[in-house]
Design a protein around this motif. Structure first.
Motif, PDB file in Angstrom:
ATOM      1  N   ASP A  86       0.856  -1.175  -0.055  1.00  0.00           N
ATOM      2  CA  ASP A  86      -0.077  -0.232   0.091  1.00  0.00           C
ATOM      3  C   ASP A  86       0.773   1.179   0.028  1.00  0.00           C
ATOM      4  OD1 ASP A  86      -1.490   1.921   2.400  1.00  0.00           O
ATOM      5  OD2 ASP A  86      -2.440   1.542   0.629  1.00  0.00           O
ATOM      6  N   PRO A  87       0.610   2.298  -1.034  1.00  0.00           N
ATOM      7  CA  PRO A  87       1.402   3.646  -1.190  1.00  0.00           C
ATOM      8  C   PRO A  87       1.458   4.217   0.293  1.00  0.00           C
ATOM      9  CG  PRO A  87       0.314   3.121  -2.952  1.00  0.00           C
ATOM     10  CD  PRO A  87      -0.273   2.371  -2.095  1.00  0.00           C
ATOM     11  N   HIS A  88       0.451   4.394   1.046  1.00  0.00           N
ATOM     12  CA  HIS A  88       0.496   5.103   2.100  1.00  0.00           C
ATOM     13  C   HIS A  88       1.459   4.442   3.366  1.00  0.00           C
ATOM     14  CE1 HIS A  88      -1.057   8.125   5.212  1.00  0.00           C
ATOM     15  NE2 HIS A  88      -0.837   6.943   5.908  1.00  0.00           N
ATOM     16  N   ARG A  90       3.822   2.437   2.587  1.00  0.00           N
ATOM     17  CA  ARG A  90       5.224   2.721   2.114  1.00  0.00           C
ATOM     18  C   ARG A  90       5.617   4.020   2.554  1.00  0.00           C
ATOM     19  NH1 ARG A  90       6.280  -0.911  -2.428  1.00  0.00           N
ATOM     20  NH2 ARG A  90       7.437   0.312  -3.506  1.00  0.00           N
ATOM     21  N   ALA A  91       4.897   5.094   2.388  1.00  0.00           N
ATOM     22  CA  ALA A  91       5.307   6.182   2.699  1.00  0.00           C
ATOM     23  C   ALA A  91       5.499   6.450   4.108  1.00  0.00           C
ATOM     24  CB  ALA A  91       4.208   7.309   2.331  1.00  0.00           C
ATOM     25  N   THR A  92       4.701   5.782   4.857  1.00  0.00           N
ATOM     26  CA  THR A  92       5.022   6.005   6.246  1.00  0.00           C
ATOM     27  C   THR A  92       6.356   5.074   6.763  1.00  0.00           C
ATOM     28  OG1 THR A  92       2.516   5.931   6.703  1.00  0.00           O
ATOM     29  CG2 THR A  92       4.003   5.246   8.397  1.00  0.00           C
ATOM     30  N   ARG A  94       9.075   5.046   4.742  1.00  0.00           N
ATOM     31  CA  ARG A  94      10.171   5.639   4.580  1.00  0.00           C
ATOM     32  C   ARG A  94      10.121   7.074   5.445  1.00  0.00           C
ATOM     33  NH1 ARG A  94       7.953   5.076  -1.522  1.00  0.00           N
ATOM     34  NH2 ARG A  94       9.385   3.692  -2.273  1.00  0.00           N
ATOM     35  N   PHE A  95       9.104   7.530   5.937  1.00  0.00           N
ATOM     36  CA  PHE A  95       9.190   8.567   6.890  1.00  0.00           C
ATOM     37  C   PHE A  95       9.701   8.251   8.104  1.00  0.00           C
ATOM     38  CE2 PHE A  95       7.559  12.459   8.812  1.00  0.00           C
ATOM     39  CZ  PHE A  95       7.511  12.283  10.127  1.00  0.00           C
ATOM     40  N   TRP A  96       9.529   7.071   8.694  1.00  0.00           N
ATOM     41  CA  TRP A  96      10.281   6.807  10.028  1.00  0.00           C
ATOM     42  C   TRP A  96      11.622   6.356   9.651  1.00  0.00           C
ATOM     43  CZ3 TRP A  96       8.121   8.790  13.769  1.00  0.00           C
ATOM     44  CH2 TRP A  96       6.696   8.825  13.813  1.00  0.00           C
ATOM     45  N   GLN A  98      13.674   7.930   7.651  1.00  0.00           N
ATOM     46  CA  GLN A  98      14.263   9.204   7.557  1.00  0.00           C
ATOM     47  C   GLN A  98      14.124   9.848   8.878  1.00  0.00           C
ATOM     48  OE1 GLN A  98      15.699   9.901   4.164  1.00  0.00           O
ATOM     49  NE2 GLN A  98      16.870  11.369   5.763  1.00  0.00           N
TER      50      GLN A  98
ATOM     51  N   MET B   1      -9.024   4.326  -5.111  1.00  0.00           N
ATOM     52  CA  MET B   1      -8.065   4.983  -4.164  1.00  0.00           C
ATOM     53  C   MET B   1      -7.645   6.562  -4.546  1.00  0.00           C
ATOM     54  SD  MET B   1      -4.678   5.076  -2.429  1.00  0.00           S
ATOM     55  CE  MET B   1      -3.835   3.753  -1.836  1.00  0.00           C
ATOM     56  N   LYS B  63      -5.895  10.871   5.136  1.00  0.00           N
ATOM     57  CA  LYS B  63      -4.617  10.116   5.691  1.00  0.00           C
ATOM     58  C   LYS B  63      -3.654  11.089   5.592  1.00  0.00           C
ATOM     59  CE  LYS B  63      -5.113   5.346   4.504  1.00  0.00           C
ATOM     60  NZ  LYS B  63      -4.863   4.182   4.488  1.00  0.00           N
ATOM     61  N   LEU B  65       0.277  12.882   5.304  1.00  0.00           N
ATOM     62  CA  LEU B  65       1.592  12.355   5.260  1.00  0.00           C
ATOM     63  C   LEU B  65       2.596  13.642   5.081  1.00  0.00           C
ATOM     64  CD1 LEU B  65       1.579   9.862   2.072  1.00  0.00           C
ATOM     65  CD2 LEU B  65       2.511   9.552   4.308  1.00  0.00           C
ATOM     66  N   ALA B  66       3.885  13.315   5.682  1.00  0.00           N
ATOM     67  CA  ALA B  66       4.733  14.644   5.698  1.00  0.00           C
ATOM     68  C   ALA B  66       6.082  14.246   5.367  1.00  0.00           C
ATOM     69  CB  ALA B  66       5.020  15.032   7.408  1.00  0.00           C
ATOM     70  N   GLU B  67       6.900  15.280   4.996  1.00  0.00           N
ATOM     71  CA  GLU B  67       8.284  15.329   4.422  1.00  0.00           C
ATOM     72  C   GLU B  67       8.000  15.185   2.872  1.00  0.00           C
ATOM     73  OE1 GLU B  67      11.292  15.347   5.965  1.00  0.00           O
ATOM     74  OE2 GLU B  67       9.865  16.092   7.206  1.00  0.00           O
ATOM     75  N   VAL B  70       9.279  12.242   0.607  1.00  0.00           N
ATOM     76  CA  VAL B  70       8.445  11.222   0.807  1.00  0.00           C
ATOM     77  C   VAL B  70       7.163  11.355   0.041  1.00  0.00           C
ATOM     78  CG1 VAL B  70       7.017  10.069   2.606  1.00  0.00           C
ATOM     79  CG2 VAL B  70       9.254  10.621   2.968  1.00  0.00           C
ATOM     80  N   TYR B  74       5.252   9.233  -2.761  1.00  0.00           N
ATOM     81  CA  TYR B  74       3.893   8.783  -2.748  1.00  0.00           C
ATOM     82  C   TYR B  74       3.030   9.289  -3.898  1.00  0.00           C
ATOM     83  CZ  TYR B  74      -0.814   8.518  -0.947  1.00  0.00           C
ATOM     84  OH  TYR B  74      -2.209   8.007  -0.832  1.00  0.00           O
ATOM     85  N   GLU B  77       3.664   7.178  -7.122  1.00  0.00           N
ATOM     86  CA  GLU B  77       3.184   5.428  -6.861  1.00  0.00           C
ATOM     87  C   GLU B  77       1.752   5.417  -7.018  1.00  0.00           C
ATOM     88  OE1 GLU B  77       4.659   4.061  -3.239  1.00  0.00           O
ATOM     89  OE2 GLU B  77       6.765   3.706  -3.823  1.00  0.00           O
ATOM     90  N   THR B  78       0.948   6.624  -6.423  1.00  0.00           N
ATOM     91  CA  THR B  78      -0.354   6.636  -6.356  1.00  0.00           C
ATOM     92  C   THR B  78      -1.267   6.938  -8.050  1.00  0.00           C
ATOM     93  OG1 THR B  78      -0.372   6.936  -4.008  1.00  0.00           O
ATOM     94  CG2 THR B  78      -2.565   7.065  -4.878  1.00  0.00           C
ATOM     95  N   ARG B 100      18.219  13.796  -2.110  1.00  0.00           N
ATOM     96  CA  ARG B 100      18.943  13.696  -0.861  1.00  0.00           C
ATOM     97  C   ARG B 100      20.003  14.777  -0.771  1.00  0.00           C
ATOM     98  NH1 ARG B 100      15.615  12.588   2.734  1.00  0.00           N
ATOM     99  NH2 ARG B 100      17.015  14.172   3.745  1.00  0.00           N
TER     100      ARG B 100
END
Lengths: 226, 223
Positions: A86-88, A90-92, A94-96, A98, B1, B63, B65-67, B70, B74, B77-78, B100
């Motif tokens: 799931d992309p979300h 996956r992003a989570t 990656r976030f942690w 980093q 989605m 939902k 998302l930050a950064e 990242v 996302y 991919e979506t 980076r």
């Protein structure tokens, strides 16, 4: 089979991430151990910009920066995926990963390399960040859920190297009563297959980081005297 | 989605938010923009990004998302339209490396050059120029980092073309050296002219005033 080479040092927690990833996926590779005080010309050729380990060489092409290498490994060898689908999610992950490098590692290093006020500040910052990791582990065995994932691999040093830092400084950052979930993860993660077979020797790490701490403190004294 | 609502919590003067805006525009993703007053963070923002308390925050189907980097991955991919990362894993690794590099090396040195004074400022400026020279090696003779069209690194690094020149003007320090980095210099001009990117840029005079104010508060001095 294409040739895979990993440049690492015996102690580097960043290089260890790559060892874990390659082994978890069953990718055969050759290891070149680097003495970072005397870097080989090959390493400098493969990583001219940062001159650091780890470096992965695949099909003669070099990839550097451990989290970038992890993504490359994930995309090239699809078995035993480290990232969820799931992309979300996956992003989570990656976030942690980093977050660990940006917000946990630096203050932990500050605690190792300082004393007095600067060390106190490092402790406060480190614990602030660790609280978020503790929160993230709620209801989960690993950061990756039921099994080890990208974020576990990125944060894995907390389960070994950080332990060593605590011994060297005499300061416990991850206490069981304060961080029960992280403490549990620190027992479960090192016990997992592949992970448990690949830690650098603890006593050698203690010696190494003791020396690093001493050197850092001496340098600070010298600078204060100027 | 991808049919659910998309919100971007941002700030008009933020380069990181700009990266996300650019990507949303490029991929023709409909979204609602929420301007955050950074001095008075909204409860919504604090709820959505408790960890960093920063913008940008992308909220998709509720939902968060930050950064920014990242978020960019996302989005790629979506929404598959107009991919910003290449297909080949090695090329993707290169793109991630350079993005980076911008965040770990270029941005801090540019910020240092902006906020320090005297000898420290000169030293920071030199470091910033060195880092940009290295960044240029990732571009080479290509039109864009992404090749014929803009990609991940162009989006990650493009802000420098605008912000660095402001730092130069306000702090009186050289960041982009036309002589030593001609290819990068040309790319800066080229990339900010790309219509999709250009139309998202904040109004430059307003941005200059904003950064001047920032400079005054940070350094206690005027330009």
């Amino acid at each position: 089979m294409a040739e895979v080479k990993l440049f690492r040092s015996w102690s580097s927690s960043f290089a260890l991430r790559i060892v874990w990833a390659l082994k978890l996926k069953g990718v055969p590779y050759d290891t070149i151990f680097e003495d970072l005080s005397s870097k080989s010309s090959l390493l400098l050729q493969y990583n001219p910009i940062h001159k650091k380990v780890p470096v992965l060489v695949h099909n003669g092409k070099s990839i550097v920066e451990s989290l970038v290498i992890l993504e490359y490994i994930e995309e090239t060898w699809k078995q035993n995926p480290l990232l969820p689908e799931d992309p979300h999610d996956r992003a989570t992950a990656r976030f942690w990963a980093q977050f660990g490098d940006d917000k946990v590692f630096p203050p932990v290093l500050d605690v190792l390399r300082n004393e007095g006020k600067e060390q106190e500040e490092g402790i406060v910052k480190a614990k602030e960040s660790l609280k978020y990791l503790e929160e993230e582990l709620k209801g989960k065995k690993f950061f990756g859920g039921e099994k080890i994932g990208f974020a576990d691999i990125a944060l894995g040093w907390l389960a070994h190297h950080e332990n060593v830092f605590e011994e060297v400084t005499g300061i416990t950052l991850i206490a069981e009563d304060e961080f029960p979930l992280l403490s549990e993860w620190r027992k479960t993660f090192p016990d997992a297959p592949v992970i448990k077979e690949n830690w650098p020797p603890r006593d050698k790490l203690v010696t190494k980081f003791q020396a690093i701490r001493e050197q850092a403190l001496v340098q600070k004294l010298k600078m204060a005297e100027k | 989605m991808s049919g659910e609502t998309v919100e971007l919590l941002g700030h008009w003067a933020s380069p990181s938010a700009l990266r996300v805006k650019w990507t949303l525009k490029l991929k023709e993703i409909e979204y609602e923009y929420v301007e955050e007053d950074l001095a008075n963070k909204s409860p919504l923002h604090l709820e959505y990004n408790p960890v960093h308390k920063k913008i940008p925050v992308l909220v998709h189907g509720g939902k968060p998302l930050a950064e920014s980097l990242v978020i960019l991955e996302y989005l790629d991919e979506t929404w598959k339209r107009n991919p910003i990362l290449p297909d080949d894993p090695y090329e993707r690794a290169q793109a991630r490396f350079w993005a980076r590099f911008v965040d770990d090396k270029c941005a801090p040195s540019i910020l240092s050059a902006f906020t320090k004074k005297g000898e420290e400022k000169e030293k920071a400026g030199k470091e910033a120029r060195e880092n940009l020279k290295i960044l240029e090696s990732g571009l080479g003779k290509k039109q864009f980092f992404g090749g014929e069209s803009i990609g991940f690194v162009d989006i990650a690094a493009g802000w420098i073309g605008l912000w660095a020149r402001m730092v130069e003007e306000i702090a009186d320090v050289n960041i982009i050296d036309t002589e030593t980095m001609p290819l990068l210099d040309a790319w800066f001009r080229r990339v900010l002219q790309v219509p999709i990117l250009k139309e998202c840029l904040p109004p430059q005079d307003r941005l200059l005033e904003h950064n001047k104010g920032f400079y005054k508060n940070l350094t206690g001095g005027s330009s």
